[in-house]
Design a protein around this motif. Sequence first.
Motif, short mmCIF file in Angstrom:
data_model
loop_
_atom_site.label_atom_id
_atom_site.label_comp_id
_atom_site.label_asym_id
_atom_site.label_seq_id
_atom_site.Cartn_x
_atom_site.Cartn_y
_atom_site.Cartn_z
N GLY A 136 25.34 48.59 55.16
CA GLY A 136 26.20 47.45 54.82
C GLY A 136 27.04 46.98 55.99
O GLY A 136 26.84 47.38 57.14
N VAL A 137 27.99 46.10 55.65
CA VAL A 137 28.85 45.50 56.67
C VAL A 137 30.30 45.65 56.21
O VAL A 137 30.62 45.38 55.04
N SER A 138 31.17 46.08 57.12
CA SER A 138 32.59 46.19 56.80
C SER A 138 33.32 45.04 57.50
O SER A 138 33.06 44.77 58.67
N VAL A 139 34.20 44.39 56.74
CA VAL A 139 34.87 43.20 57.25
C VAL A 139 36.37 43.44 57.19
O VAL A 139 36.92 43.72 56.12
N ASP A 140 37.05 43.32 58.33
CA ASP A 140 38.50 43.55 58.37
C ASP A 140 39.24 42.24 58.23
O ASP A 140 38.89 41.24 58.87
N VAL A 141 40.29 42.30 57.42
CA VAL A 141 41.10 41.11 57.17
C VAL A 141 42.49 41.37 57.74
O VAL A 141 43.00 42.48 57.63
N SER A 142 43.10 40.35 58.34
CA SER A 142 44.37 40.56 59.05
C SER A 142 45.50 40.99 58.11
O SER A 142 46.06 42.06 58.24
N GLU A 143 45.79 40.16 57.11
CA GLU A 143 46.93 40.42 56.21
C GLU A 143 46.73 41.73 55.47
O GLU A 143 45.73 41.90 54.76
N GLY A 144 47.62 42.68 55.62
CA GLY A 144 47.54 43.93 54.87
C GLY A 144 46.49 44.88 55.42
O GLY A 144 46.35 46.00 54.94
N GLY A 145 45.73 44.45 56.43
CA GLY A 145 44.74 45.31 57.07
C GLY A 145 43.63 45.78 56.15
O GLY A 145 43.01 46.82 56.37
N GLU A 146 43.37 45.04 55.09
CA GLU A 146 42.35 45.47 54.13
C GLU A 146 40.94 45.34 54.73
O GLU A 146 40.70 44.47 55.56
N THR A 147 40.05 46.24 54.30
CA THR A 147 38.66 46.13 54.74
C THR A 147 37.75 45.94 53.52
O THR A 147 37.89 46.66 52.53
N HIS A 148 36.88 44.95 53.60
CA HIS A 148 35.92 44.69 52.51
C HIS A 148 34.55 45.15 52.99
O HIS A 148 34.25 45.06 54.17
N ARG A 149 33.74 45.60 52.05
CA ARG A 149 32.41 46.07 52.45
C ARG A 149 31.36 45.50 51.50
O ARG A 149 31.54 45.50 50.28
N ALA A 150 30.27 45.03 52.11
CA ALA A 150 29.21 44.41 51.30
C ALA A 150 27.85 44.73 51.92
O ALA A 150 27.76 45.16 53.07
N ARG A 151 26.81 44.50 51.13
CA ARG A 151 25.45 44.71 51.67
C ARG A 151 25.14 43.66 52.74
O ARG A 151 24.49 43.93 53.74
N TYR A 152 25.60 42.42 52.49
CA TYR A 152 25.38 41.34 53.46
C TYR A 152 26.65 40.51 53.61
O TYR A 152 27.46 40.43 52.68
N VAL A 153 26.78 39.87 54.78
CA VAL A 153 27.92 38.98 55.04
C VAL A 153 27.37 37.65 55.54
O VAL A 153 26.38 37.61 56.29
N VAL A 154 27.99 36.56 55.10
CA VAL A 154 27.60 35.25 55.62
C VAL A 154 28.84 34.58 56.21
O VAL A 154 29.87 34.46 55.54
N GLY A 155 28.74 34.18 57.46
CA GLY A 155 29.83 33.47 58.13
C GLY A 155 29.67 31.97 57.90
O GLY A 155 28.78 31.34 58.47
N THR A 156 30.51 31.46 57.02
CA THR A 156 30.53 30.00 56.80
C THR A 156 31.93 29.54 57.21
O THR A 156 32.59 28.80 56.49
N ASP A 157 32.36 30.05 58.37
CA ASP A 157 33.75 29.85 58.79
C ASP A 157 33.90 28.76 59.83
O ASP A 157 34.82 28.80 60.65
N GLY A 158 33.02 27.78 59.78
CA GLY A 158 33.24 26.56 60.53
C GLY A 158 32.94 26.66 62.01
O GLY A 158 32.46 27.67 62.52
N VAL A 159 33.28 25.57 62.68
CA VAL A 159 32.81 25.36 64.05
C VAL A 159 33.36 26.42 65.03
O VAL A 159 32.69 26.80 65.98
N ARG A 160 34.58 26.92 64.76
CA ARG A 160 35.14 27.96 65.65
C ARG A 160 34.91 29.35 65.05
O ARG A 160 35.74 30.24 65.19
N SER A 161 33.80 29.55 64.43
CA SER A 161 33.46 30.75 63.67
C SER A 161 33.85 32.08 64.34
O SER A 161 33.37 32.42 65.43
N LYS A 162 34.70 32.82 63.69
CA LYS A 162 35.07 34.16 64.15
C LYS A 162 33.88 35.11 63.98
O LYS A 162 33.65 35.99 64.79
#
Length: 489
Positions: A136-162
């Motif tokens: 899977g993929v672990s995704v870190d989020v800034s606020e609260g330092g939470e980490t989400h984990r999923a089988r797949y991740v899709v970046g639909t985060d626009g032109v300056r995609s992180k």
Amino acid sequence: MSEPQLTSDVVIVGAGPTGLLLAGDLATAGLRVTVLEKRGTESNLTRAFAVHARTLEALDARGLADELIATGTRLSSLQIFGRLQVELGNLPTRFPFVLITPQSNTERLLQERALKAGATILRGAEVIGLRQDAEGVSVDVSEGGETHRARYVVGTDGVRSKVRELLGIPFPGESVISSVLLADVRLEREPAEVLTVGATEQGFAFLAPFGDGWYRVIAWDRARQLPDSAPVALSEVVDITRTVLGVDHGLHDPRWMSRFHSDERQAPDYRSGRVFLAGDAAHCHSPAGGQGMNTGLQDAANLSWKLAAVLRGWSPDALLDSYRTERHPVGRTVLRSSGALIRLALAHSAPARALRTAVTSAARHLPPMAERGARTVSGIGISYQAPKGAHHLVGHRVPDLRLASDGPGSPQRLHEALRAGKFVLVSPDELSVTQPWEDRLVTAAPADPHGKLRDTVLLVRPDGYAAWAAVDPSRGELREALAEWLGRP
Ligand SMILES: Cc1cc2nc3c(=O)[nH]c(=O)nc-3n(C[C@H](O)[C@H](O)[C@H](O)COP(=O)(O)OP(=O)(O)OC[C@H]3O[C@@H](n4cnc5c(N)ncnc54)[C@H](O)[C@@H]3O)c2cc1C
């Protein structure tokens, strides 16, 4: 470092139109979906106004088209910078027009659908890191330092995609136009047309209604080229609008103004392991022709059913590679066509102006060229490569076929049948062979048993393209095709 437990099947980064359509599709397929959006509140920053025919077909296949159409105005031709005109009235679709409605309306409907289907949308969740492994993929989020984990991740985060940056996928390209002014204003005098578009040697101006008394102005002054950070004065917007259109419609009271530049870029890869890119994160181009949001929505429609099929274990992981194979060439074509349109529209030198006159005249007087232009801009002409020896329909968009009624509530048209989010098998005969795949297939007969499809059995993908077709197939052939596309029952 040990990774957290899987919390979702798919994490989507970015709640723009691309991410919201994807979230709705995956949640409708019964998957656990989390959307992480860095903005704390819903966006009121509309960019797109044009929704094209193929997107309306995709929305129709999700039961949203009629509601969206009610929010806007239909135009049967599209003026591009007032110099090139694309006629859409003869397109072979239920939607032979471009719908003018603010992007926020499209996003609102897609968000409602995603939430209703059970997707979780977390706002104020900015993605700052990701790691993937075999599971899977672990995704870190800034606020609260939470980490989400999923089988797949899709970046639909626009032109300056992180996400794109974190994957190390480059975004090569160049800037096409800079110092474009955007302003949301009131007008003292309403324009006669829904869209007001004009261009001269000095620049261009475009006015579109939000539908609530506010108007969006997009304007460009060739003689006034400043960096994006330079503040915008209302007088700049008024001056260039008046120069180009001859009138400024008494524009006043701006609630928001900005200066932007438009790049033409495309990621060479749309996938890295378990992570995908879609929408502006994968490609961006000039707003000419109103293609960006439309292309992103089609990316999402192409990827969603593939992710669902693989996550359900019905298809091998290799199906996911076909997302890049099919959508990258479409992105490249959009980059080329929107780039050509803007360059022609802004042509300044004498030879370039002569070329523009020639192209405009050819587009007007040569029906095949005009038709090709309309099919390209509307997305109706998009098709995917078929394997060698496949039936001629394979890879092509299937029109909204009329279906034989199977009692009250049964779908009357293909796009209604597709609302289940499944494959649709269109066959003139009752086919008992499909029974083991009942949970992943809708079967229907064409309304006209003597029409074009009379001897043909057609398997339509959930995104409305033909997966497989054959004339009078044997039971064995059909069973094999169903096993290939829907997995072993
Ligand atoms: C002036 C202008 C006019 C346009 N007109 C048209 C038109 O008429 N028709 C058309 O089809 N297109 C048009 N476009 C293009 C269209 O607006 C975009 O293509 C579309 O918004 C892309 O959608 P998206 O969902 O891929 O990305 P976006 O809409 O950019 O959404 C990305 C989302 O990701 C979020 N995000 C970003 N980084 C992170 C992070 N690290 N963590 C979490 N979330 C994050 C953002 O906050 C945002 O909500 C226009 C563009 C411009 C600039």
